[in-house]
Design a protein around this motif. Structure first.
Motif, mmCIF file in Angstrom:
data_model
loop_
_atom_site.group_PDB
_atom_site.id
_atom_site.type_symbol
_atom_site.label_atom_id
_atom_site.label_comp_id
_atom_site.label_asym_id
_atom_site.label_seq_id
_atom_site.Cartn_x
_atom_site.Cartn_y
_atom_site.Cartn_z
ATOM 1 N N LEU A 48 16.857 34.328 13.620
ATOM 2 C CA LEU A 48 15.616 33.815 13.376
ATOM 3 C C LEU A 48 15.333 33.133 12.112
ATOM 4 N N PHE A 49 16.245 32.804 11.349
ATOM 5 C CA PHE A 49 16.498 32.117 10.145
ATOM 6 C C PHE A 49 16.090 30.692 10.500
ATOM 7 N N PRO A 57 15.587 19.123 8.476
ATOM 8 C CA PRO A 57 15.884 19.321 9.450
ATOM 9 C C PRO A 57 14.806 20.148 10.543
ATOM 10 N N ALA A 58 14.041 21.033 10.007
ATOM 11 C CA ALA A 58 13.113 21.703 10.728
ATOM 12 C C ALA A 58 11.788 20.512 11.257
ATOM 13 N N TRP A 64 6.920 22.603 13.087
ATOM 14 C CA TRP A 64 5.702 22.240 12.028
ATOM 15 C C TRP A 64 5.229 23.344 11.304
ATOM 16 N N TRP A 65 5.443 24.729 12.019
ATOM 17 C CA TRP A 65 4.890 25.831 11.514
ATOM 18 C C TRP A 65 5.797 26.595 10.289
ATOM 19 N N THR A 66 7.015 25.936 10.345
ATOM 20 C CA THR A 66 7.924 26.483 9.109
ATOM 21 C C THR A 66 7.510 26.571 7.779
ATOM 22 N N PRO A 67 6.616 25.599 7.299
ATOM 23 C CA PRO A 67 6.072 25.821 5.860
ATOM 24 C C PRO A 67 5.358 27.077 5.847
ATOM 25 N N ALA A 138 19.861 20.704 4.584
ATOM 26 C CA ALA A 138 19.694 22.148 4.331
ATOM 27 C C ALA A 138 18.253 22.643 4.771
ATOM 28 N N LEU A 139 18.222 23.876 5.085
ATOM 29 C CA LEU A 139 16.994 24.876 5.221
ATOM 30 C C LEU A 139 16.983 25.794 4.182
ATOM 31 N N ASP A 140 15.639 26.224 4.041
ATOM 32 C CA ASP A 140 15.321 27.138 3.026
ATOM 33 C C ASP A 140 14.091 28.080 3.408
#
Length: 703
Positions: A48-49, A57-58, A64-67, A138-140
């Motif tokens: 799910l990460f 990258p997202a 767009w929902w990731t924030p 990177a993702l966070d």
């Protein structure tokens, strides 16, 4: 359950009810941790990460929902401790300004941190910069962008000077983390804090006092020294590249650390030499960083590191930080003019005779005569004099400035300025309301005593309320006790020896030497303007005595000249020494004070001060922690000095009370002021005597 515990529980519940938004956010994060098992295993390893995590990258993939979704997850189980703790800033902000404001700061800060970081990295990744390219990929997850924004907003609500100090700590933390570790989250934290700093504009260093400018330099130099130690011991990987622990920079590290330890305290004291050394140190580090940067551009990083036997990353990052320090030191250079021999006040410095002349001319408060005692220094202001003692780096002003009442505020400001310029901590001890109103609005005040004032005009010991005093006077008459108002030097040698014997016996019972500063001895009683009240038994023995200090009202306000006092304009008298012979006349103190009051009233004096009993103030019910601390300390010291017993004794004379204050800049000065007061009151006490007094406190507590 006790009333105190019940009230404490009610306050906690009330506080919780005022933080619904913060508690909701924490609950949602914990629920997500339980449902998706992030509380006990790394969430970044789950499938799910990539779906919920935010980052460049997202956005490039159209997620767009990731924030929003990434806010409620935490990448590692141990990070939950820091995540939950970081909501303290939002809780404080919500408690002070409400849920809407707190939520606005949180979500604006969170979204700005995520989006601005992605945009910045997108631009930097176009350059041949390995760090930028790595972080751009990177993702966070996590709520730290919003919580850092709330912490910054909460810091902006702090009262001065803690607001500036907290801002500097926060900015130092995010900048150091960014320069030496530089992860995606570190960049988000930095941008969130800078956003709030730009919007709130609550950091105003240009408005700070000289003391704050020195303190900022002191903290900054210590932080720079700590950074060097950490980077030598801990691996880093910031924008300037990775470093390994114990990998280099030993020469710079050793030199800088030694010099920092030498100059840091000098900067705090505003010493000119320490400012010069710090300036040189900053210039050397900046120059080193520039030379390393130039060498890398000309040759290569590997070649430069091989030549200097160290890592260029440390030199570059340290050079940047020292550049900020160099600019600051030049900007506030006027704050560093103090020298070890700096004098306070205008020259030539006044002496005791100048002080007495000013008291005769302009009058003073009930403690003003104590400024003539040995041990005091004097700072001359434009129109007045401030008596003070220099103890443990503190300029401890005694009572109120002397001089015309209209110039009080100017004298206070001048004394504070001169003390700070000399690298000393200014404060006023046993000051009145007028001096309290004259200090800067940011200063704090602490009640240290109540001055007990008996108004003398028309004083009669009649009525039920004066029974104890009247009884002591009547008993003294029946037992043929004699009252005599005199001067110590006018008494025969035999009487003087009795007075000394009584005092020495009193001091011997305490286990500590006689206290000073605002408590006199027979030495101070020898002054010809100080009067002595004696209680003489029929056989001529002295059963007790008092010393009275003159309270001048100024030549134009003379309340009558006391017979034999040798002082003009005396409007009252202040009680200093109280001593009695063991086994003598029982109510000798009531007899002495009552007889003195009758005599002073007949002479035309206006007031009689029984002086203030330290730590015996009657606090209002809502006084809070200061009252509780003072009460605990008074209980501990009661077996040794009996401050509260003395306060209860003075109530027999039905005085009115005038509050005396300790005035100081802020709570960070209290430790040093406490040490200064200890030495002022007990300048000759030894460690052995302090230890003995400590045992007496223990015994008293057991009793």
């Amino acid at each position: 359950m006790s009333d105190g515990a019940t009230q404490g529980s009610n306050r906690v519940l009330t506080g919780i009810r005022r933080m619904p938004a913060t508690l909701t956010m924490v609950a949602l994060i914990l629920v997500a941790g339980v449902v998706w098992q992030g509380l006990w295993r790394p969430f970044e390893e789950s499938d799910l990460f990539d779906v919920v995590a935010y980052g460049l990258p997202a956005f490039e993939a159209g997620r767009w929902w990731t924030p929003v979704t990434g806010t409620f997850f935490v990448n590692e189980p141990w990070v939950y401790l820091f995540t939950i703790a970081s909501f303290a800033g939002m809780a404080y902000l919500e408690f002070r300004r409400g849920s809407r404001i707190a939520l606005a700061y949180y979500w604006v800060g969170q979204l700005f941190a995520i989006l601005a970081t992605a945009l910045l990295l997108w631009g930097l990744a176009q350059l041949p910069w390995a760090w930028a390219q790595e972080q751009a990929a990177a993702l966070d997850v996590g709520a730290s962008g919003g919580t850092m924004a709330c912490i910054a907003a909460a810091v902006g609500l702090f009262r001065s000077p803690w607001r500036v100090r907290a801002w500097l700590v926060l900015l130092g933390t995010v900048f150091v983390a960014m320069l030496f570790w530089g992860s995606l989250a570190d960049l988000e934290h930095l941008l969130a804090v800078l956003l709030v700093l730009f919007v709130d504009r609550s950091l105003r260093i240009q408005r700070t006092t000289t003391r704050e400018q020195r303190l900022i330099a002191f903290i900054s130099v210590l932080v720079l020294g700590a950074v060097q130690i950490v980077t030598i011991l801990v691996p880093t990987d910031g924008p300037f590249g990775p470093t390994e622990p114990v990998s280099g920079g030993f020469i710079d590290f050793a030199i800088d650390t030694l010099v920092i330890l030498l100059v840091a305290n000098g900067l705090r004291r505003g010493r000119r030499w320490s400012w010069v050394v710090a300036l040189i140190l900053a210039a050397v580090n900046v120059l080193t960083g520039l030379l390393v940067l130039a060498a890398i551009i000309i040759a290569s990083e590997a070649q430069v590191e091989a030549q200097i036997d160290g890592e260029t990353e440390l030199a570059l990052a340290s050079g940047f930080l020292w550049l900020l320090m160099l600019v600051y030191l030049i900007w506030v250079r006027r704050a560093f003019r103090a020298r070890r021999t700096s004098r306070i006040g205008r020259q030539p410095a006044p002496g005791v005779e100048d002080v007495k002349r000013m008291l005769h001319a302009d009058g003073g408060g009930t403690l003003s005569w104590m400024t003539t005692w040995e041990g005091n220094d004097y700072a001359r202001t434009a129109d007045g004099i401030v008596a003070y003692q220099r103890r443990a780096g503190v300029a401890l002003a005694l009572a109120d400035p002397l001089g015309p009442e209209a110039t009080r505020a100017a004298s206070v400001r001048e004394f504070i300025h001169d003390a700070e310029q000399a690298g000393l901590v200014p404060c006023f001890f046993s000051a009145d309301e007028a001096t309290r109103a004259a200090v800067p609005s940011t200063w704090r005040s602490l009640v240290v005593a109540d001055d007990t004032i008996v108004d003398l005009p028309g004083l009669e010991f009649t009525g039920k309320r004066w029974n104890s005093v009247r009884s002591s006077l009547n008993r003294a008459g029946r037992e043929d006790m004699t009252f005599r108002m005199t001067h110590l030097k006018d008494e025969p040698w035999g009487v003087q020896q009795q007075l000394r014997a009584i005092s020495e016996m009193w001091v011997g019972d305490k286990g500590l030497p006689e206290m000073g500063f605002t408590l006199g001895t027979l030495v101070e009683a020898e002054d010809p303007e100080v009067r002595l009240a004696l209680a003489l038994a029929p056989n001529g023995d002295v059963d007790g005595f008092l010393s009275w200090l003159p309270v001048h009202g100024g030549g134009a306000r003379s309340g009558g000249e006391s017979s034999g006092s040798g002082a003009d304009g005396v409007r009252g008298w202040t009680l200093d020494l109280m001593r009695r012979r063991d086994g003598g006349f029982g109510p000798v103190m009531e007899f002495l004070i009552g007889s003195s009051a009758k005599l002073f009233s007949e002479e035309g004096a206006e007031i009689m001060s029984l002086s203030g009993a330290p730590l015996a103030h009657d606090y209002p019910p809502d006084a809070g922690m200061i009252a509780a601390l003072s009460d605990r300390l008074a209980e501990a010291l009661e077996p040794v000095y009996g401050f509260r017993s003395l306060h209860r004794f003075k109530e027999k004379f039905h005085p009115r009370y005038e509050t005396m204050y300790l005035l100081y800049r802020d709570e960070s000065d209290l430790t040093r002021i406490g040490g200064a007061l200890t030495r002022a009151f007990l300048p000759d006490a030894t460690l052995r005597q302090f230890a003995g007094a400590g045992l007496e406190l223990v015994r008293g507590d057991r009793d």
